[in-house]
Design an enzyme around this catalytic site. Structure first.
Site, PDB file in Angstrom:
ATOM      1  N   TYR A  97       0.686  -1.125   0.225  1.00  0.00           N
ATOM      2  CA  TYR A  97      -0.182  -0.142   0.197  1.00  0.00           C
ATOM      3  C   TYR A  97       0.338   1.624   0.077  1.00  0.00           C
ATOM      4  O   TYR A  97       1.922   1.945   0.503  1.00  0.00           O
ATOM      5  CB  TYR A  97      -1.006  -0.166   1.506  1.00  0.00           C
ATOM      6  CG  TYR A  97      -1.657   1.112   1.891  1.00  0.00           C
ATOM      7  CD1 TYR A  97      -2.856   1.623  -0.021  1.00  0.00           C
ATOM      8  CD2 TYR A  97      -1.781   2.251   2.576  1.00  0.00           C
ATOM      9  CE1 TYR A  97      -3.350   2.539   0.637  1.00  0.00           C
ATOM     10  CE2 TYR A  97      -2.793   3.264   2.064  1.00  0.00           C
ATOM     11  CZ  TYR A  97      -3.205   3.665   1.493  1.00  0.00           C
ATOM     12  OH  TYR A  97      -4.175   4.596   1.844  1.00  0.00           O
ATOM     13  N   HIS A 138      -4.548   5.375  -2.916  1.00  0.00           N
ATOM     14  CA  HIS A 138      -6.022   5.980  -2.876  1.00  0.00           C
ATOM     15  C   HIS A 138      -5.755   7.605  -3.103  1.00  0.00           C
ATOM     16  O   HIS A 138      -4.455   7.742  -2.531  1.00  0.00           O
ATOM     17  CB  HIS A 138      -6.493   6.476  -1.514  1.00  0.00           C
ATOM     18  CG  HIS A 138      -7.151   5.196  -0.647  1.00  0.00           C
ATOM     19  ND1 HIS A 138      -6.679   4.813   0.601  1.00  0.00           N
ATOM     20  CD2 HIS A 138      -8.064   4.003  -0.942  1.00  0.00           C
ATOM     21  CE1 HIS A 138      -7.247   3.367   1.124  1.00  0.00           C
ATOM     22  NE2 HIS A 138      -8.118   2.505  -0.414  1.00  0.00           N
TER      23      HIS A 138
END
Length: 242
Positions: A97, A138
């Site tokens: 991530y 994101h």
């Protein structure tokens, strides 16, 4: 591209890991790059905790870019992104991530962001080997520059997340972007199943399956009955009528 062909800033860029002494500089950079406010504990973690891959790009001794990522098991992915990988992957399958990736404005479009991203991918390949199946992040839906950057590097939009960020008290939407690695893939959709079924059926002629069933039944019957003179003629006729 050779060193002589590279922009001067990229050719003279040195990569190193962040350390505790970088906290104040990293705070200033993040305040300039991102609209989100991070707690002090976040800065301590990314500069000191070894679970984070925190890499800085420096030019003349100054930090001009950085990337921060975490490699973790797929079971630790937050609920909104829990379907990044198909359920067929085991619980110990890893994903990476990206928490942060930024470059100082004056040094953008010179390949530094790409250098940092490629360094992360190389790190994943050397440490997690083929166990890491996805790299994700994101991004604000309004951040067109970042979206273009990732799409140009083969990331694909996976989710639309309404009201994901709270920025100065205002809720804003985000996207999840994913790059699949080492054979990783998302759960199959209905269309994927239909395409797979279509491909499988395309390998059969209209009579292939009935013929196979007949031959198997014929062999079984011959092995059970006391006589073995059952003619295969009916099988030939069967195939002609299909």
């Amino acid at each position: 591209m050779s060193e002589e062909e590279r922009p001067a800033a990229l050719a003279d860029t040195i990569l190193r890991f962040l350390c505790h002494d970088d906290i104040d500089t990293v705070k200033e950079l993040c305040a300039d790059w991102f609209p989100i406010e991070y707690p002090d504990s976040w800065y301590r973690d990314i500069t000191s905790n070894k679970k984070f891959f925190s890499l800085a790009a420096t030019y003349n001794g100054q930090i001009v870019g950085m990337i921060v990522a975490e490699i973790k098991g797929r079971t630790k992915v937050h609920k909104e992104d829990g379907d990044i990988l198909a359920s067929s992957f085991s619980g110990d399958t890893q994903v990476a991530y990206i928490l942060s990736l930024g470059v100082v404005k004056e040094f953008r479009k010179q390949g530094i962001g790409s250098l940092l991203l490629e360094s992360l991918k190389s790190h994943i390949s050397s440490t997690a080997q083929d166990h890491c199946k996805a790299l994700y992040l994101h991004v604000l839906t309004t951040n067109s520059n970042a979206i273009r950057f990732y799409e140009n590097r083969h990331f694909h939009q996976h989710h639309y997340l309404p009201y994901y960020y709270s920025i100065r008290g205002v809720l804003q939407d985000a996207y999840t972007y994913v790059l699949y690695l080492n054979g990783g893939h998302p759960p199959w959709t209905v269309m994927d199943y239909l395409q797979h079924l279509g491909s499988a059926l395309a390998g059969f002629s209209p009579c292939t399956l009935p013929q196979r069933i007949y031959r198997q039944a014929h062999t079984l019957l011959r092995s059970l009955l006391p006589w073995s003179s059952i003619s295969a003629k009916s099988g030939i006729e069967y195939s002609r009528t299909m």
